[in-house]
Design an enzyme around this catalytic site. Structure first.
Site, PDB file in Angstrom:
ATOM      1  N   ARG A 130       0.815  -1.232   0.000  1.00 48.75           N
ATOM      2  CA  ARG A 130       0.000   0.000   0.000  1.00 48.75           C
ATOM      3  C   ARG A 130       0.843   1.275   0.000  1.00 48.75           C
ATOM      4  NH1 ARG A 130      -3.308  -3.070   3.511  1.00 48.75           N
ATOM      5  NH2 ARG A 130      -5.083  -3.867   2.342  1.00 48.75           N
ATOM      6  N   LYS A 152       3.475  11.453 -11.339  1.00 50.77           N
ATOM      7  CA  LYS A 152       2.596  10.623 -12.177  1.00 50.77           C
ATOM      8  C   LYS A 152       3.305   9.291 -12.406  1.00 50.77           C
ATOM      9  CE  LYS A 152      -0.194  13.891 -14.821  1.00 50.77           C
ATOM     10  NZ  LYS A 152      -0.478  14.427 -16.170  1.00 50.77           N
ATOM     11  N   GLU A 194      10.442  17.896 -24.874  1.00 48.19           N
ATOM     12  CA  GLU A 194       9.797  18.286 -23.606  1.00 48.19           C
ATOM     13  C   GLU A 194      10.458  19.536 -23.021  1.00 48.19           C
ATOM     14  OE1 GLU A 194       7.066  16.979 -22.328  1.00 48.19           O
ATOM     15  OE2 GLU A 194       6.898  14.908 -23.013  1.00 48.19           O
ATOM     16  N   LYS A 235       8.292  22.891 -14.222  1.00 49.05           N
ATOM     17  CA  LYS A 235       7.386  21.787 -13.880  1.00 49.05           C
ATOM     18  C   LYS A 235       7.055  21.810 -12.397  1.00 49.05           C
ATOM     19  CE  LYS A 235       5.931  17.193 -14.418  1.00 49.05           C
ATOM     20  NZ  LYS A 235       5.950  15.971 -15.178  1.00 49.05           N
ATOM     21  N   GLU A 245      -3.749  17.684 -11.229  1.00 51.78           N
ATOM     22  CA  GLU A 245      -4.228  18.077 -12.556  1.00 51.78           C
ATOM     23  C   GLU A 245      -5.722  18.379 -12.580  1.00 51.78           C
ATOM     24  OE1 GLU A 245      -2.240  16.064 -15.878  1.00 51.78           O
ATOM     25  OE2 GLU A 245      -4.122  16.215 -16.979  1.00 51.78           O
ATOM     26  N   ARG A 249      -2.060  22.107 -14.324  1.00 52.41           N
ATOM     27  CA  ARG A 249      -1.127  21.040 -14.693  1.00 52.41           C
ATOM     28  C   ARG A 249      -1.421  20.515 -16.091  1.00 52.41           C
ATOM     29  NH1 ARG A 249       1.551  16.162 -11.106  1.00 52.41           N
ATOM     30  NH2 ARG A 249       2.687  15.266 -12.844  1.00 52.41           N
ATOM     31  N   ASN A 253       0.326  19.101 -20.787  1.00 49.38           N
ATOM     32  CA  ASN A 253      -0.094  18.153 -21.826  1.00 49.38           C
ATOM     33  C   ASN A 253      -0.046  18.769 -23.224  1.00 49.38           C
ATOM     34  OD1 ASN A 253      -0.608  16.220 -19.864  1.00 49.38           O
ATOM     35  ND2 ASN A 253      -2.690  16.963 -19.535  1.00 49.38           N
ATOM     36  N   HIS A 256       0.286  16.627 -26.281  1.00 48.87           N
ATOM     37  CA  HIS A 256       0.125  15.226 -25.889  1.00 48.87           C
ATOM     38  C   HIS A 256      -1.165  14.578 -26.394  1.00 48.87           C
ATOM     39  CE1 HIS A 256       3.580  16.123 -23.458  1.00 48.87           C
ATOM     40  NE2 HIS A 256       3.628  14.904 -22.961  1.00 48.87           N
ATOM     41  N   HIS A 260      -0.113  11.360 -28.062  1.00 56.25           N
ATOM     42  CA  HIS A 260      -0.468  10.025 -27.554  1.00 56.25           C
ATOM     43  C   HIS A 260      -1.210   9.218 -28.617  1.00 56.25           C
ATOM     44  CE1 HIS A 260      -0.141  10.910 -22.946  1.00 56.25           C
ATOM     45  NE2 HIS A 260       1.028  10.759 -23.531  1.00 56.25           N
ATOM     46  N   HIS A 274       8.147   8.841 -27.629  1.00 54.13           N
ATOM     47  CA  HIS A 274       7.180   9.725 -26.979  1.00 54.13           C
ATOM     48  C   HIS A 274       7.470  11.207 -27.286  1.00 54.13           C
ATOM     49  CE1 HIS A 274       4.500  11.493 -24.029  1.00 54.13           C
ATOM     50  NE2 HIS A 274       5.533  12.133 -23.495  1.00 54.13           N
TER      51      HIS A 274
HETATM   52  N1  GLY Z   1       3.908  14.845 -18.111  1.00 55.22           N
HETATM   53  C1  GLY Z   1       2.844  15.668 -17.716  1.00 55.22           C
HETATM   54  C2  GLY Z   1       2.668  15.786 -16.254  1.00 55.22           C
HETATM   55  O1  GLY Z   1       3.513  15.319 -15.499  1.00 55.22           O
HETATM   56  O2  GLY Z   1       1.688  16.320 -15.798  1.00 55.22           O
END
Ligand code: GLY
Length: 382
Positions: A130, A152, A194, A235, A245, A249, A253, A256, A260, A274
């Site tokens: 956990r 993330k 990025e 970031k 997010e 946040r 994206n 993306h 994606h 990516h």
């Molecule tokens: N890669 C996007 C984020 O970490 O929110």
């Protein structure tokens, strides 16, 4: 803010998240100090290093030595390379290995690798017993400026990228800029997408600096550390104000939603890394922003020109095997975009541009206009 760093001490970027705050340590050869930093942070903890075969060949021994010199016991878990490891099977492998190694709640998982290893090891750490704390030791540019920061973690579902995961912040990030020397130019460039993203989405001054200094970043000069630190600061600031997010946040994206879908359409394969998907996606987002009257065509061209100058793909036609089934099909791409997490009740959320350096969250974008845009791009519209 754009003067390159000249000192040799590591740069420390703080991620301000209250009782889950942590440091990002950035600099050449900081891997050697990993053990000392972990011993100070978590005295008595044992560690399990999760890595892949290629990274193991280059950096596992140095990592184990650093830990051993600080008196820290470590075991190793080696997963296969590439996106295929970010799967239910990959998760099972890492979870079972952590349990077999008797990694307890007070111990630490060390994710040594690129984005795949970081996401997978971080997610395993989030769920085994956990929740076990973990340290990110990112070894790709992409991981150093993006995926190792912000918590993330997750794996891919057969239905889409990153659809199964958890927010689980690391307790420390150690980004050794020297380890990037072993990346292929293509991998490095993919990560650079990025870096450029931070300029495009929120910092025109940084973007202008990148336009002048990108060669130094590739060469590993002090410009590289400056670019990574600036990206991490950007970031960290966004993550600190919107960890889960629910708002800002989402700006991260940028590129993306298209990216994606393109990665999925190319089977998450070497046809499109990516970061390359993000470069194409960012260009498309800029061009779509022109169509919607948000920015001038010259601004979109500026973004595209810079990405192309560093050798990144910027158009659908730049993707290997462009004409193969699934990629050159607007409806297939729309279906893939609809699977992305940037979709809410069927309406698309896009990150669009009001200027170079000013991204905005556009909710409720009409799918028909996106399909029409994608179809024209597939047909080769400029
Ligand atoms: N890669 C996007 C984020 O970490 O929110």
């Amino acid at each position: 803010m754009t003067a390159a760093l000249t000192h040799t001490a590591p740069t420390i970027v703080d991620v301000a998240l209250g009782d889950r705050a942590y440091e990002i340590v950035i600099g050449r050869n900081v891997l050697g100090g990993l053990g000392r930093r972990i011993a100070a942070l978590r005295p008595g903890a044992r560690t399990a290093i999760v890595t892949d075969r290629t990274v193991a060949r280059h950096w596992l021994e140095a990592t184990e030595t650093s830990l051993a010199e600080a008196g820290i016991a470590s075991s190793r878990i080696i997963v296969g390379e590439g996106e295929a490891s970010k799967s239910y099977a990959g998760l099972e492998q890492v979870c079972e290995a952590l349990i077999s190694a008797r990694i307890e709640r007070n111990d630490l998982v060390v994710a040594l690798g690129g984005g795949v290893v970081g996401d997978l090891a971080g997610f395993a750490a989030a769920v085994v017993r956990r929740g076990i704390d973990f340290v990110q030791v990112p070894t790709s540019l992409l991981a150093q400026v993006d995926s190792s920061v912000g918590g993330k973690t997750g794996i891919n579902s057969p239905q889409g990228k990153n659809l199964v995961g958890a927010f689980h912040q690391p307790v420390l990030v150690v980004a050794d800029t020297a380890v990037l020397d072993t990346l292929s130019p293509r991998q490095f460039r993919a990560g650079y997408a990025e870096v450029a993203k931070y300029g495009v989405l929120g910092d025109e001054g940084f973007f202008a600096w990148l336009e002048v200094n990108h060669a130094g970043i590739m060469a590993g000069a002090s410009a590289r550390e400056h670019a990574i630190a600036t990206s991490c600061r950007a970031k960290a600031a966004i993550v600190s104000r919107d960890e889960r997010e629910t708002g800002d946040r989402a700006l991260l994206n940028l590129g993306h939603t298209f990216g994606h879908a393109l990665e999925a359409a190319t089977g998450f394969s070497d046809r499109l890394f990516h970061g390359e998907g993000v470069a194409v996606g960012m260009t498309l987002a800029a061009e779509f922003s022109v169509e919607r009257g948000l920015i001038a065509a010259d601004d979109a061209l500026r973004v595209k020109r810079h990405l192309a100058e560093v050798g990144l793909p910027t158009a659908l036609q730049d993707i290997a095997g462009f004409s193969q089934e699934g990629l050159a099909d607007a409806d297939a791409l729309m279906t893939l975009m609809a699977q992305d997490k940037k979709v809410s009740r069927g309406r698309l959320t896009f990150i669009l541009l009001e200027a170079v350096g000013k991204a905005v969250i556009a909710k409720d974008v009409d799918g028909a206009s996106v399909r029409d845009f994608v179809a024209r791009k597939l047909a080769g519209a400029a």
